[in-house]
Design a protein around this motif. Structure first.
Motif, PDB file in Angstrom:
ATOM      1  N   GLU A  38     -55.484 -39.007   5.186  1.00 37.69           N
ATOM      2  CA  GLU A  38     -54.424 -38.017   4.963  1.00 37.69           C
ATOM      3  C   GLU A  38     -53.923 -38.090   3.520  1.00 37.69           C
ATOM      4  OE1 GLU A  38     -51.491 -38.856   7.872  1.00 37.69           O
ATOM      5  OE2 GLU A  38     -52.653 -38.072   9.569  1.00 37.69           O
ATOM      6  N   ILE A  39     -54.060 -39.267   2.929  1.00 42.13           N
ATOM      7  CA  ILE A  39     -53.642 -39.454   1.540  1.00 42.13           C
ATOM      8  C   ILE A  39     -54.732 -38.992   0.583  1.00 42.13           C
ATOM      9  CG2 ILE A  39     -52.965 -41.159  -0.201  1.00 42.13           C
ATOM     10  CD1 ILE A  39     -51.817 -42.854   2.096  1.00 42.13           C
ATOM     11  N   LEU A  91     -38.988 -48.102 -29.075  1.00 42.11           N
ATOM     12  CA  LEU A  91     -39.517 -49.143 -29.956  1.00 42.11           C
ATOM     13  C   LEU A  91     -40.844 -49.674 -29.456  1.00 42.11           C
ATOM     14  CD1 LEU A  91     -39.001 -50.962 -32.433  1.00 42.11           C
ATOM     15  CD2 LEU A  91     -37.834 -52.554 -30.892  1.00 42.11           C
ATOM     16  N   PHE A  92     -40.965 -49.898 -28.146  1.00 37.18           N
ATOM     17  CA  PHE A  92     -42.185 -50.477 -27.574  1.00 37.18           C
ATOM     18  C   PHE A  92     -43.127 -49.421 -26.972  1.00 37.18           C
ATOM     19  CE2 PHE A  92     -39.163 -54.022 -27.422  1.00 37.18           C
ATOM     20  CZ  PHE A  92     -39.898 -54.978 -28.115  1.00 37.18           C
ATOM     21  N   GLY A  93     -42.823 -48.185 -27.139  1.00 30.53           N
ATOM     22  CA  GLY A  93     -43.729 -47.135 -26.679  1.00 30.53           C
ATOM     23  C   GLY A  93     -43.629 -46.820 -25.203  1.00 30.53           C
ATOM     24  N   GLY A  94     -42.619 -47.316 -24.497  1.00 28.83           N
ATOM     25  CA  GLY A  94     -42.474 -47.047 -23.075  1.00 28.83           C
ATOM     26  C   GLY A  94     -41.920 -45.666 -22.830  1.00 28.83           C
ATOM     27  N   LYS A  95     -42.085 -45.157 -21.598  1.00 35.69           N
ATOM     28  CA  LYS A  95     -41.524 -43.859 -21.248  1.00 35.69           C
ATOM     29  C   LYS A  95     -41.179 -43.854 -19.781  1.00 35.69           C
ATOM     30  CE  LYS A  95     -45.925 -41.594 -20.243  1.00 35.69           C
ATOM     31  NZ  LYS A  95     -46.766 -40.402 -20.500  1.00 35.69           N
ATOM     32  N   ASP A  96     -40.295 -42.987 -19.400  1.00 32.61           N
ATOM     33  CA  ASP A  96     -39.894 -42.868 -18.004  1.00 32.61           C
ATOM     34  C   ASP A  96     -41.071 -42.345 -17.179  1.00 32.61           C
ATOM     35  OD1 ASP A  96     -37.333 -43.778 -18.387  1.00 32.61           O
ATOM     36  OD2 ASP A  96     -36.572 -41.756 -18.893  1.00 32.61           O
ATOM     37  N   GLU A  97     -41.218 -42.875 -15.950  1.00 30.71           N
ATOM     38  CA  GLU A  97     -42.276 -42.427 -15.032  1.00 30.71           C
ATOM     39  C   GLU A  97     -41.803 -41.175 -14.321  1.00 30.71           C
ATOM     40  OE1 GLU A  97     -45.267 -44.696 -11.958  1.00 30.71           O
ATOM     41  OE2 GLU A  97     -43.105 -45.029 -11.684  1.00 30.71           O
ATOM     42  N   SER A  98     -42.624 -40.136 -14.356  1.00 30.70           N
ATOM     43  CA  SER A  98     -42.255 -38.884 -13.700  1.00 30.70           C
ATOM     44  C   SER A  98     -42.368 -39.053 -12.191  1.00 30.70           C
ATOM     45  CB  SER A  98     -43.178 -37.756 -14.166  1.00 30.70           C
ATOM     46  OG  SER A  98     -44.487 -37.957 -13.659  1.00 30.70           O
ATOM     47  N   PRO A  99     -41.682 -38.211 -11.423  1.00 32.82           N
ATOM     48  CA  PRO A  99     -41.793 -38.276  -9.953  1.00 32.82           C
ATOM     49  C   PRO A  99     -43.244 -38.109  -9.480  1.00 32.82           C
ATOM     50  CG  PRO A  99     -39.930 -36.918 -10.587  1.00 32.82           C
ATOM     51  CD  PRO A  99     -40.672 -37.216 -11.851  1.00 32.82           C
ATOM     52  N   GLU A 100     -44.005 -37.245 -10.170  1.00 33.04           N
ATOM     53  CA  GLU A 100     -45.401 -37.042  -9.775  1.00 33.04           C
ATOM     54  C   GLU A 100     -46.228 -38.307  -9.998  1.00 33.04           C
ATOM     55  OE1 GLU A 100     -43.692 -35.111 -11.788  1.00 33.04           O
ATOM     56  OE2 GLU A 100     -43.416 -33.289 -10.568  1.00 33.04           O
ATOM     57  N   LYS A 144     -45.061 -41.383 -10.119  1.00 34.59           N
ATOM     58  CA  LYS A 144     -44.620 -42.392  -9.170  1.00 34.59           C
ATOM     59  C   LYS A 144     -45.260 -42.173  -7.802  1.00 34.59           C
ATOM     60  CE  LYS A 144     -40.472 -44.415  -7.110  1.00 34.59           C
ATOM     61  NZ  LYS A 144     -38.975 -44.388  -7.043  1.00 34.59           N
ATOM     62  N   LYS A 145     -45.284 -40.906  -7.355  1.00 36.61           N
ATOM     63  CA  LYS A 145     -45.897 -40.592  -6.050  1.00 36.61           C
ATOM     64  C   LYS A 145     -47.391 -40.900  -6.074  1.00 36.61           C
ATOM     65  CE  LYS A 145     -46.383 -36.950  -2.575  1.00 36.61           C
ATOM     66  NZ  LYS A 145     -47.780 -37.300  -2.289  1.00 36.61           N
ATOM     67  N   GLU A 170     -47.818 -44.648  -5.765  1.00 35.05           N
ATOM     68  CA  GLU A 170     -47.514 -45.114  -4.417  1.00 35.05           C
ATOM     69  C   GLU A 170     -48.600 -44.687  -3.426  1.00 35.05           C
ATOM     70  OE1 GLU A 170     -43.649 -43.623  -3.549  1.00 35.05           O
ATOM     71  OE2 GLU A 170     -42.601 -45.222  -4.665  1.00 35.05           O
ATOM     72  N   ASP A 171     -49.103 -43.478  -3.595  1.00 34.48           N
ATOM     73  CA  ASP A 171     -50.177 -43.008  -2.706  1.00 34.48           C
ATOM     74  C   ASP A 171     -51.423 -43.871  -2.862  1.00 34.48           C
ATOM     75  OD1 ASP A 171     -48.661 -41.007  -1.641  1.00 34.48           O
ATOM     76  OD2 ASP A 171     -49.538 -39.384  -2.832  1.00 34.48           O
ATOM     77  N   ALA A 172     -51.761 -44.195  -4.096  1.00 27.83           N
ATOM     78  CA  ALA A 172     -52.941 -45.033  -4.347  1.00 27.83           C
ATOM     79  C   ALA A 172     -52.767 -46.400  -3.712  1.00 27.83           C
ATOM     80  CB  ALA A 172     -53.181 -45.165  -5.846  1.00 27.83           C
ATOM     81  N   ARG A 173     -51.562 -46.965  -3.842  1.00 28.84           N
ATOM     82  CA  ARG A 173     -51.309 -48.281  -3.244  1.00 28.84           C
ATOM     83  C   ARG A 173     -51.364 -48.203  -1.721  1.00 28.84           C
ATOM     84  NH1 ARG A 173     -45.340 -50.244  -3.529  1.00 28.84           N
ATOM     85  NH2 ARG A 173     -45.328 -48.654  -1.878  1.00 28.84           N
ATOM     86  N   ASN A 174     -50.742 -47.176  -1.129  1.00 31.95           N
ATOM     87  CA  ASN A 174     -50.741 -47.033   0.331  1.00 31.95           C
ATOM     88  C   ASN A 174     -52.156 -46.792   0.864  1.00 31.95           C
ATOM     89  OD1 ASN A 174     -47.964 -47.355   0.474  1.00 31.95           O
ATOM     90  ND2 ASN A 174     -47.542 -45.161   0.350  1.00 31.95           N
TER      91      ASN A 174
END
Length: 273
Positions: free
Chosen positions: A55-56, A7-16, A18-19, A22-26
């Motif tokens: 390394e990231i 209904l709101f256009g959301g979708k599940d976040e893929s593992p890629e 998500k990684k 997280e890499d960008a935040r780290n």
């Protein structure tokens, strides 16, 4: 839940994804922590943070910070390696080449320093700092004639470049050109008369010119400004001894002994008491 997402256009976040997030935040956390550590003088911690961040993700600014952290930790070959990578990425960046030359200077690798400076002059031959570094490289290689020429070009590009006048003057004095050294000393006394190194150099020139009284007066001025100036105390003490003022020389030696007992090791002459 599936109905609300559709209904709101959301979708599940893929593992890629998500990684990647997280890499960008780290990466941002490590880089920020490294910059903070570098500014606080915590060089080794900064090295760890920047190394893990790279390394990231390969990031030129982070690599630049890492080179600075290596320099702070006196890990000069590692700093040089980072600067080489930066120079490969930005071959026309004179600032990077100048930093490489400074690291070479600290490592006393004057051949590598000269090659880097030559490359920098091909990009910008009107940069006084580049010419000054090139002069230092020539001096380190004991190519004194070219060193003097490059110091001279530096002062032509920047008439207020005091370090260039000072190093050229010392080199001219070493080469026996007392008149040229005196000209540089006089110019320095006009633009930075209260600088300790300038007063000491001018006094050296006066000693060679046999103007002992003027040299002593200049040593007096340097010592008045800094009572802990070992070079001035040594110079005045040795000069006083050479003109027969044994009492004055002994006074300087006692003062020098209070400031730095080991400083007497290279003093020539006999002292009593």
């Amino acid at each position: 839940m599936g109905f609300l997402k559709s209904l709101f256009g959301g979708k599940d976040e893929s593992p890629e994804e998500k990684k990647e997030r997280e890499d960008a935040r780290n990466f941002d956390v490590l880089k920020t922590d490294g910059v903070r550590a570098l500014r606080m003088g915590q060089g080794e911690h900064a090295v760890k943070c920047f190394t893990k961040a790279l390394e990231i993700k390969d990031d030129l600014e982070t690599r630049d910070y890492l080179s600075q952290a290596f320099i702070r930790c006196d890990r000069l070959p590692e700093a040089r390696k980072q600067l080489e990578l930066l120079a490969d990425a930005e071959p026309d960046n004179v600032r990077i080449l100048m930093m490489m030359a400074r690291v070479d200077y600290m490592m006393e690798d004057y051949n590598a320093m000269a090659m880097v400076c030559e490359k920098a002059t091909l990009i910008d031959n009107e940069n006084a700092e580049v010419m000054f570094l090139y002069a230092r490289a020539m001096k380190g290689q004991r190519d004194l004639v070219n060193a003097v020429a490059l110091y001279t070009k530096t002062t032509m590009l920047n008439e207020q470049f005091a370090d260039s006048y000072l190093e050229r003057g010392r080199l001219l004095l070493e080469m026996g050109d007392v008149e040229g050294a005196a000209d540089d000393a006089n110019h320095l006394m006009e633009i930075v008369p209260d600088a300790e190194e300038v007063m000491l150099f001018k006094a050296e020139v006066l000693v060679v010119q046999k103007r002992q009284a003027d040299a002593i007066a200049l040593y007096d001025k340097a010592i008045d400004a800094n009572p802990f100036c070992i070079a001035a105390l040594k110079g005045r003490g040795a000069l006083r001894l050479s003109i027969g003022d044994k009492e004055g020389a002994e006074s300087d030696m006692r003062q020098l002994l209070e400031v730095d007992p080991s400083a007497l090791d290279n003093i020539n002459g006999q002292f009593e008491g």
